[in-house]
Each structure stands twice: as C-alpha cells, then as structure tokens.
Scaffold this active site. Structure first.
Site, PDB file in Angstrom:
ATOM      1  N   ASN A  10     -91.510   3.217 -16.777  1.00  8.87           N
ATOM      2  CA  ASN A  10     -90.355   4.043 -16.423  1.00  8.87           C
ATOM      3  C   ASN A  10     -90.167   4.057 -14.905  1.00  8.87           C
ATOM      4  OD1 ASN A  10     -88.127   5.664 -16.786  1.00  8.87           O
ATOM      5  ND2 ASN A  10     -89.286   7.550 -17.044  1.00  8.87           N
ATOM      6  N   GLU A  36     -89.792  -1.805 -18.341  1.00  7.56           N
ATOM      7  CA  GLU A  36     -88.911  -0.866 -17.636  1.00  7.56           C
ATOM      8  C   GLU A  36     -89.374  -0.666 -16.193  1.00  7.56           C
ATOM      9  OE1 GLU A  36     -86.181   3.016 -18.689  1.00  7.56           O
ATOM     10  OE2 GLU A  36     -88.085   2.801 -19.734  1.00  7.56           O
ATOM     11  N   ASP A 148     -92.508  -2.123 -25.327  1.00 12.15           N
ATOM     12  CA  ASP A 148     -91.797  -0.961 -25.840  1.00 12.15           C
ATOM     13  C   ASP A 148     -90.725  -1.482 -26.785  1.00 12.15           C
ATOM     14  OD1 ASP A 148     -90.238   1.220 -26.339  1.00 12.15           O
ATOM     15  OD2 ASP A 148     -89.826   1.714 -24.240  1.00 12.15           O
ATOM     16  N   ASN A 150     -89.092   0.467 -28.905  1.00 10.98           N
ATOM     17  CA  ASN A 150     -88.122   1.533 -29.149  1.00 10.98           C
ATOM     18  C   ASN A 150     -87.878   1.767 -30.634  1.00 10.98           C
ATOM     19  OD1 ASN A 150     -87.062   3.015 -26.823  1.00 10.98           O
ATOM     20  ND2 ASN A 150     -86.499   0.994 -26.025  1.00 10.98           N
ATOM     21  N   HIS A 246     -94.479   7.329 -20.941  1.00 16.71           N
ATOM     22  CA  HIS A 246     -95.228   6.536 -21.924  1.00 16.71           C
ATOM     23  C   HIS A 246     -96.705   6.495 -21.534  1.00 16.71           C
ATOM     24  CE1 HIS A 246     -91.701   4.340 -23.845  1.00 16.71           C
ATOM     25  NE2 HIS A 246     -91.143   4.886 -22.771  1.00 16.71           N
TER      26      HIS A 246
END
Length: 258
Positions: A10, A36, A148, A150, A246
């Site tokens: 992130n 990310e 990730d 999602n 995360h």
C-alpha cells in the site's frame, strides 16, 4: 530451504518508513514479492532499489502513485518478464515474473473491483489471466504466484462472509475462478495446504478497529504448481508489526534452486 514472502505494501515508500526494510533484512528470505508500490521507478531512492543482498526488479504503472509490483531476489534471474502482453493491464503495472533454472516466481496485483467499471475490468482480467496461466503451465515450469488477488476464496477466509456475499472480492463468480484454478487447472493454495485454521487474514479495513479485532479477509496468496507446492513446509501470516493494511505471508519450501 527456500523462503518466499509476499506483501501488498500500500505504498512502498510508506511501508519502508514504517520499518519494512529493517524487518526484511531479518527474514532470511530468498524472494520478497511486493504489490501496490504506488510509485514509479523515478520516485524510488537507493534505499528501495539497492537493498543489501538483493536485486530489485519492478513493473510500474504509467499513472503516478498507482499500482506497481516488484520482486527482491537473492538469486540472479535467467529471465525477467514484465506484464502479460495485454496493454490495458500492463500499463497499470500488475505483473512481473523472474525465471530461474527450475522455478518461476511471479508478483501479481489483481484489480480490486471497487466500482462497477473496475469490477467489469476485474472480471475480464480473470478470464485473460487464466489464459496466461494456461500458457505458463504448458511451458512445463514450476511456478509460484505471489500477490494480492483481491478475492477471498471460502467462508473461512473472511470474517463477515454472510454480509459480503454480494460484495466485490467475495462474489460467487470470483470465488468460482479460484476454485477452478485449484481443482481443474493444476494450482494449489499453498497456505491452505499447511494451515486450515480459521481467522487467518491478510487484509483489514482501516475502519472500526478491524485489525485489532481481526475482522479481516485473506486475499494475499502464494499459489503454486503442484510439485513445488507439495514441497511447502511452513506457512504463516506476520502480524506483529504493521507495515500496511496488509500483512506479509511467509512460506518456506524444501526446494533447491539449480
């Protein structure tokens, strides 16, 4: 023993500011996969690009401060591939693969589906990524996908599953995609091969003290082809320190690189 870590940062710069680098250097990992990044290569400094003992390989989004994936590797790759050959996804920096002699490591970041438009993009991505994975399998290589996705696969993988049955990330069509991947396409959810316990989550909302209460989702995976997956010996989610919303997933494999 081969140790692989995956984490959605992130924002790699934010995660490093929260101690991710110092933690990385204590983990004795062979590969550290990140998603990310929220940065382009020009935004990163020596501290990000020249981590002691590792080579850095990244795939960056064209849009500033968005998406991006990377792999830190102790082992020099024989080949590096960025993207899956589809411009609308590759421009978002969602895939990087490094090939060693007998193993490929991938860092991948799936679209989130947070709006109706992005959900349609996500569903199209799922179809096209499955095609990519089939081509990858035909090469006969052992592969570990880190990232990730999602998507929470089963009820055990999300705390409030009843309230999320019609929410992106837990839609039947998304979960069925993972089920097909694991039951028909020759891939394994490596963490679940070793750990069938409930309450094993990798992402928490920033609202309502979700992390403190462990009201989370397991959406970060290491997914492997059968032979390398069968060599997994230990798997855990690291929650002691918070580098992003995360948590890192750490898996050790009894696998020799050659």
């Amino acid at each position: 023993m081969l140790r692989i870590i995956t984490i959605n940062t992130n924002g790699i710069r934010s995660a490093f500011n929260k101690g991710l680098l110092e933690w990385m250097l204590t983990q004795d990992a062979d590969f550290i996969c990140m998603q990310e990044l929220k940065a382009q290569e020009a935004d990163l400094s020596k501290i990000h690009l020249e981590v002691p003992g590792y080579e850095f390989h990244g795939h960056f989004a064209q849009r500033r401060g968005y998406s991006g994936v990377a792999i830190y590797t102790r082992h020099r790759p024989a080949r590096i591939s960025a993207g899956i050959g589809i411009k609308k996804y590759d421009s978002e920096g969602r895939y990087i693969q490094i090939d060693l002699d007998n193993l490929s490591i991938v860092s991948v970041y799936f679209p989130s589906g947070t709006t109706d438009e992005r959900q349609e993009i996500k569903l199209t991505f799922l179809k096209q990524f499955m095609t990519h994975l089939r081509k990858l399998r035909k090469q006969g290589r052992e592969v570990i996908l880190c990232g990730d996705f999602n998507i929470a696969h089963k009820e055990i993988d999300i705390k409030n599953w009843k309230g999320n049955l019609d929410h992106p990330g837990f839609l039947p069509i998304e979960r069925d995609w993972l089920t097909r991947l694991f039951t028909k396409e020759g891939w394994s959810d490596v963490f679940r091969l070793l750990n069938q316990e409930p309450d094993q989550y990798t992402w928490w909302s920033n609202r309502g003290q979700a992390r403190a209460k462990n009201v989370g989702w397991r959406i970060d995976y290491q997914i492997g082809t059968k032979e390398v997956s069968a060599k997994a010996k230990s798997a855990r989610i690291y929650r002691e320190k918070m580098f992003s919303d995360h948590a890192p997933v750490i898996i050790d494999y009894d696998w020799d690189l050659h």
